[in-house]
Design a protein around this motif. Structure first.
Motif, mmCIF file in Angstrom:
data_model
loop_
_atom_site.group_PDB
_atom_site.id
_atom_site.type_symbol
_atom_site.label_atom_id
_atom_site.label_comp_id
_atom_site.label_asym_id
_atom_site.label_seq_id
_atom_site.Cartn_x
_atom_site.Cartn_y
_atom_site.Cartn_z
ATOM 1 N N GLU A 579 0.705 -1.280 0.030
ATOM 2 C CA GLU A 579 -0.072 -0.131 -0.005
ATOM 3 C C GLU A 579 0.763 1.249 0.049
ATOM 4 N N ALA A 580 2.030 1.049 0.804
ATOM 5 C CA ALA A 580 2.743 2.217 0.779
ATOM 6 C C ALA A 580 3.471 2.638 -0.448
ATOM 7 N N THR A 581 3.839 1.335 -1.090
ATOM 8 C CA THR A 581 4.572 1.634 -2.576
ATOM 9 C C THR A 581 4.133 1.556 -3.598
ATOM 10 N N GLY A 582 3.192 0.751 -3.564
ATOM 11 C CA GLY A 582 2.458 0.438 -4.949
ATOM 12 C C GLY A 582 3.203 -0.780 -5.726
ATOM 13 N N CYS A 583 4.256 -1.430 -5.121
ATOM 14 C CA CYS A 583 4.889 -2.528 -5.552
ATOM 15 C C CYS A 583 4.306 -3.912 -5.634
ATOM 16 N N ALA A 584 4.535 -4.745 -6.700
ATOM 17 C CA ALA A 584 4.038 -6.200 -6.612
ATOM 18 C C ALA A 584 5.170 -7.020 -5.542
ATOM 19 N N ILE A 585 4.952 -7.640 -4.776
ATOM 20 C CA ILE A 585 5.780 -8.356 -3.862
ATOM 21 C C ILE A 585 5.275 -9.716 -3.901
ATOM 22 N N ASP A 586 6.412 -10.740 -4.098
ATOM 23 C CA ASP A 586 6.117 -12.193 -4.234
ATOM 24 C C ASP A 586 7.362 -12.711 -3.430
ATOM 25 N N ILE A 587 6.760 -13.354 -2.262
ATOM 26 C CA ILE A 587 7.561 -14.167 -1.258
ATOM 27 C C ILE A 587 7.628 -15.596 -1.271
ATOM 28 N N GLN A 588 8.634 -16.131 -1.633
ATOM 29 C CA GLN A 588 9.004 -17.469 -1.596
ATOM 30 C C GLN A 588 9.292 -18.280 -0.287
ATOM 31 N N ASP A 589 9.040 -19.420 -0.161
ATOM 32 C CA ASP A 589 9.173 -19.974 1.195
ATOM 33 C C ASP A 589 10.552 -20.177 1.480
ATOM 34 N N ASP A 590 11.383 -20.121 0.514
ATOM 35 C CA ASP A 590 12.905 -20.198 0.580
ATOM 36 C C ASP A 590 13.556 -18.915 1.050
ATOM 37 N N GLY A 591 12.769 -17.957 1.121
ATOM 38 C CA GLY A 591 13.337 -16.620 1.606
ATOM 39 C C GLY A 591 13.708 -15.639 0.497
ATOM 40 N N THR A 592 13.508 -16.156 -0.866
ATOM 41 C CA THR A 592 13.647 -15.235 -1.986
ATOM 42 C C THR A 592 12.424 -14.313 -2.083
#
Length: 699
Positions: A579-592
């Motif tokens: 919400e603050a940046t407008g970026c799309a964020i994808d979080i993987q289980d391995d920490g990537t």
């Protein structure tokens, strides 16, 4: 029909064909079991032909029942609805090798319905369905010049294998389906990791040899059933009428066939047809359809003989020459990558779009959920051939041609770990006179490089044709639409100068020999290399940077035990960053963590916010904190999101402080120093030791 069963050992496990137990009202029905995968296939053919029917109305409806894999469909209605892309592609795989084997002139409506009723998640049901379709027709009373069979060919650790399991397919560097009769190959479709022509031929004929036991089993079952084929008599052509039409039309057809431009050639042939019909209208009133059919056969015969015997192609080329090519890139300013590829009278406008994980396509099928990171969509609007029609959704042909181009281009894409984008390519065919799917492959390669995608190398595609008249054989490079329609083979090959990435071959005659395929592949390689040379004049390597309109994906790595912290309770933390940046964020289980944005400043802010979420306090370090809670004995100060420490009242100032509220209030910004972390991880802060200090620049 009495129950009959044939069982063979195929590729190390039993395969059974049964009839007479299920779907006994159909004209032909069979259940094939391989492992724990079962396919039920039925066929029904009408007993009467519709008046004026001038084509064979064969329909193949392949369906994968979700109960076959113990699943409930993911759709809103929780039932199988429509036909998935996978099912459509398998329908085409079944239709293409079988259609030419029904007798010429057989125009009774026929429906083949293979259904996957059990799926073991080991053996892919598609080739089993192809065998089941042939078996159902072979044991029925429907005229059929089969049987045929099909297998998948893979190669794992350098060894060719037949019908690789789903797990083995992931390890294989080739994935082709080979369909054939007892004597010849009928159809090939699939992809490879830059196989040479020799390697591809070995794979194809390994597959043809491997499928022979499946044909023998069908022949045995048909003998056990013992059903006679229905009587079918092809209506004879009126010899008097044919002679008159030949006299009136043939000379003009020979002239028109040599007109090189499609519009003018079609116009001349149309004028000739109209003149013949007008000349015969009174004498043969009411026989317009018969006259049209004879005219069509004359045109086909004249053009085929012109090519096969006189070695003259419709547009005047020799057998090997590729039509003139022009390539433009960057034709769509806001697209991430684009190309306009024109070859002769075939033209494709191709656009590449880069997206993020949220743009992946969700595929719900009986084998399980799949997420596609690369898509190629092919559109064939009616105006590209000067026609009008209603087009609401892509048809089977568009889905099939799009998948061929998608398979081709997928082989040159970088690993997703190295280039974590979702990629969509759209090919809009603007003109068509020949292989528009191959123009789409060339355009896709150009558009990807224009988009800055670090592809392995450029690829091109070419369609080969065959016209066989007795002992006269002509193999044609870069076929025209008419050469495809009137010819005996459509053989599309894609790849680089080094090897093949995909191919598709359809045969309209009883099959082709290895010698013909060898020559066709050699000509195809020569044509591919020529086309690549023309493409290189527009762009010969990927652009160094992405389009300014494309999202930038930055990848960072956190510890696996910090993933939960980044996400936060109910996703609170990551939502706050988005919400603050407008970026799309994808979080993987391995920490990537992939952060995508076309705004570089926003991406940097998102990275900082994420690092703030996971950073750990360091003794001796200064922090710009926020007072969150005032207590009698001190104040709790948040030094970064989700982490706070205690400033004891004795650490508030160098002078004695009587009340915490004399120095701080909730919400105040305060510079503090970490002076200790106890065994429980509680952080001790000091305002006193930070007095007079300042944060280093940039923090």
């Amino acid at each position: 029909m009495a129950y009959q069963k044939v069982e063979i050992e195929f590729n190390g496990q039993p395969l059974t064909m049964e009839t007479g137990k299920m779907a006994r009202q159909a004209h032909g029905a069979v259940v094939i079991t391989y492992g724990e995968t079962k396919v039920l296939c039925t066929v029904v053919s009408a007993s009467k032909m519709r008046a004026g029917q001038d084509f064979f109305p064969l329909t193949v409806n392949y369906q994968e029942k979700f109960y076959a894999g113990g699943k409930i469909p993911g759709s809103f209605f929780r039932r199988e609805r429509g036909t998935t892309e996978r099912e459509t592609l398998i329908c085409r795989l079944i239709d293409r090798p079988m259609r030419p084997l029904f007798p010429k002139g057989y125009m009774f409506e026929t429906q083949i319905m293979p259904s996957v009723i059990s799926a073991d998640m080991i053996n892919d049901p598609d080739t089993i369905a192809m065998v089941a379709a042939s078996t159902a027709v072979a044991i029925s009373d429907i005229p059929f010049e089969g049987p045929i069979a099909a297998v998948r060919v893979g190669r794992v650790e350098g060894k060719l294998i037949v019908n690789p399991t789903l797990e083995q397919q992931e390890l294989s560097d080739v994935n082709i389906i080979v369909s054939g009769s007892k004597d010849a190959v009928m159809m090939v479709e699939g992809e490879s990791d830059f196989f040479t022509e020799a390697e591809m031929l070995d794979a194809i004929f390994f597959g043809h040899e491997s499928l022979q036991p499946l044909i023998d089993a069908q022949i045995e079952l048909a003998k056990l059933v013992g059903l006679e084929k229905r009587e079918f008599i092809v209506a004879e052509t009126d010899a008097v009428l044919e002679a008159k039409i030949t006299e009136l039309a043939e000379a003009n057809v020979k002239v028109a066939a040599k007109i090189q431009t499609k519009k003018e050639r079609y116009a001349a042939l149309g004028d000739n047809r109209a003149a013949v019909k007008e000349a015969l209208a009174e004498e043969f009133e009411g026989r317009e359809d018969e006259i049209s059919a004879i005219l069509g056969s004359i045109e086909k015969r004249v053009i085929r003989q012109m090519v096969a015997k006189d070695r003259i192609r419709i547009d005047g080329r020799d057998m090997n020459t590729v039509r003139p090519i022009s390539c433009e890139i960057g034709v769509l300013p806001r697209s991430h990558g684009s190309a306009l590829f024109t070859r002769g009278e075939t033209q494709a406008l191709v656009a590449a779009t880069l997206g993020t994980k949220t743009d992946e396509q969700r595929m719900d099928n009986v084998q399980g959920m799949e997420f596609k990171k690369f898509m190629l969509h092919y559109n064939f609007p009616p105006f590209c051939v000067g026609e009008t029609s209603m087009r609401l959704f892509p048809g089977r042909r568009e889905i099939g041609h799009g998948m061929l181009a998608e398979r081709s281009a997928a082989q040159i894409l970088p690993q997703h770990e190295d280039f974590p984008y979702t990629i969509r390519i759209v090919s809009d065919v603007l003109e068509s006179n020949g292989p528009s799917s191959m123009a789409s492959v060339c355009g896709a390669s150009l558009a990807l490089m224009d988009a800055g995608v670090p592809v392995k190398e450029a690829i091109s595609g070419i369609a080969m044709g065959l016209i066989k008249e007795g002992d006269d054989i002509a193999i044609l490079s870069d076929i025209l639409g008419d050469e495809d329609h009137l010819g005996d083979m459509d053989f599309k090959v894609t790849g680089s100068a080094e090897g093949i990435t995909a191919l598709q071959m359809d045969i309209k005659i009883s099959g082709v020999t290895k010698e013909i395929m060898t020559q066709a592949l050699a000509q195809a390689k020569e044509g591919r290399i020529h086309i690549l040379g023309e493409m290189a004049k527009a762009i010969d390597a990927p652009r160094e940077d992405l389009s300014k309109y494309a999202p930038r994906i930055t990848s960072i790595k956190v510890k696996t035990d910090q993933v939960r912290t980044v996400i936060g309770a109910g996703g609170k933390n990551v939502r706050g960053v988005i919400e603050a940046t407008g970026c799309a964020i994808d979080i993987q289980d391995d920490g990537t963590i992939h952060i995508a944005s076309s705004d570089g400043v926003a991406a940097k802010l998102a990275i900082k916010m994420i690092r703030d979420l996971i950073q750990e306090a360091e003794v001796g370090k200064l922090y710009d904190g926020t007072v969150r809670k005032i207590m009698e004995f001190g104040a709790f100060v948040e030094i970064f999101p989700g982490t706070d420490g205690l400033v004891h009242i004795s650490e508030l100032d160098k002078e004695r402080v009587r009340a915490v509220t004399d120095v701080l209030s909730e919400g105040d910004k305060v510079l503090v120093k970490c002076i200790g972390i106890d065994r429980q991880g509680k952080i001790k802060l000091s305002r006193k030791e930070a007095l007079g200090a300042s944060l280093p620049e940039g923090e």
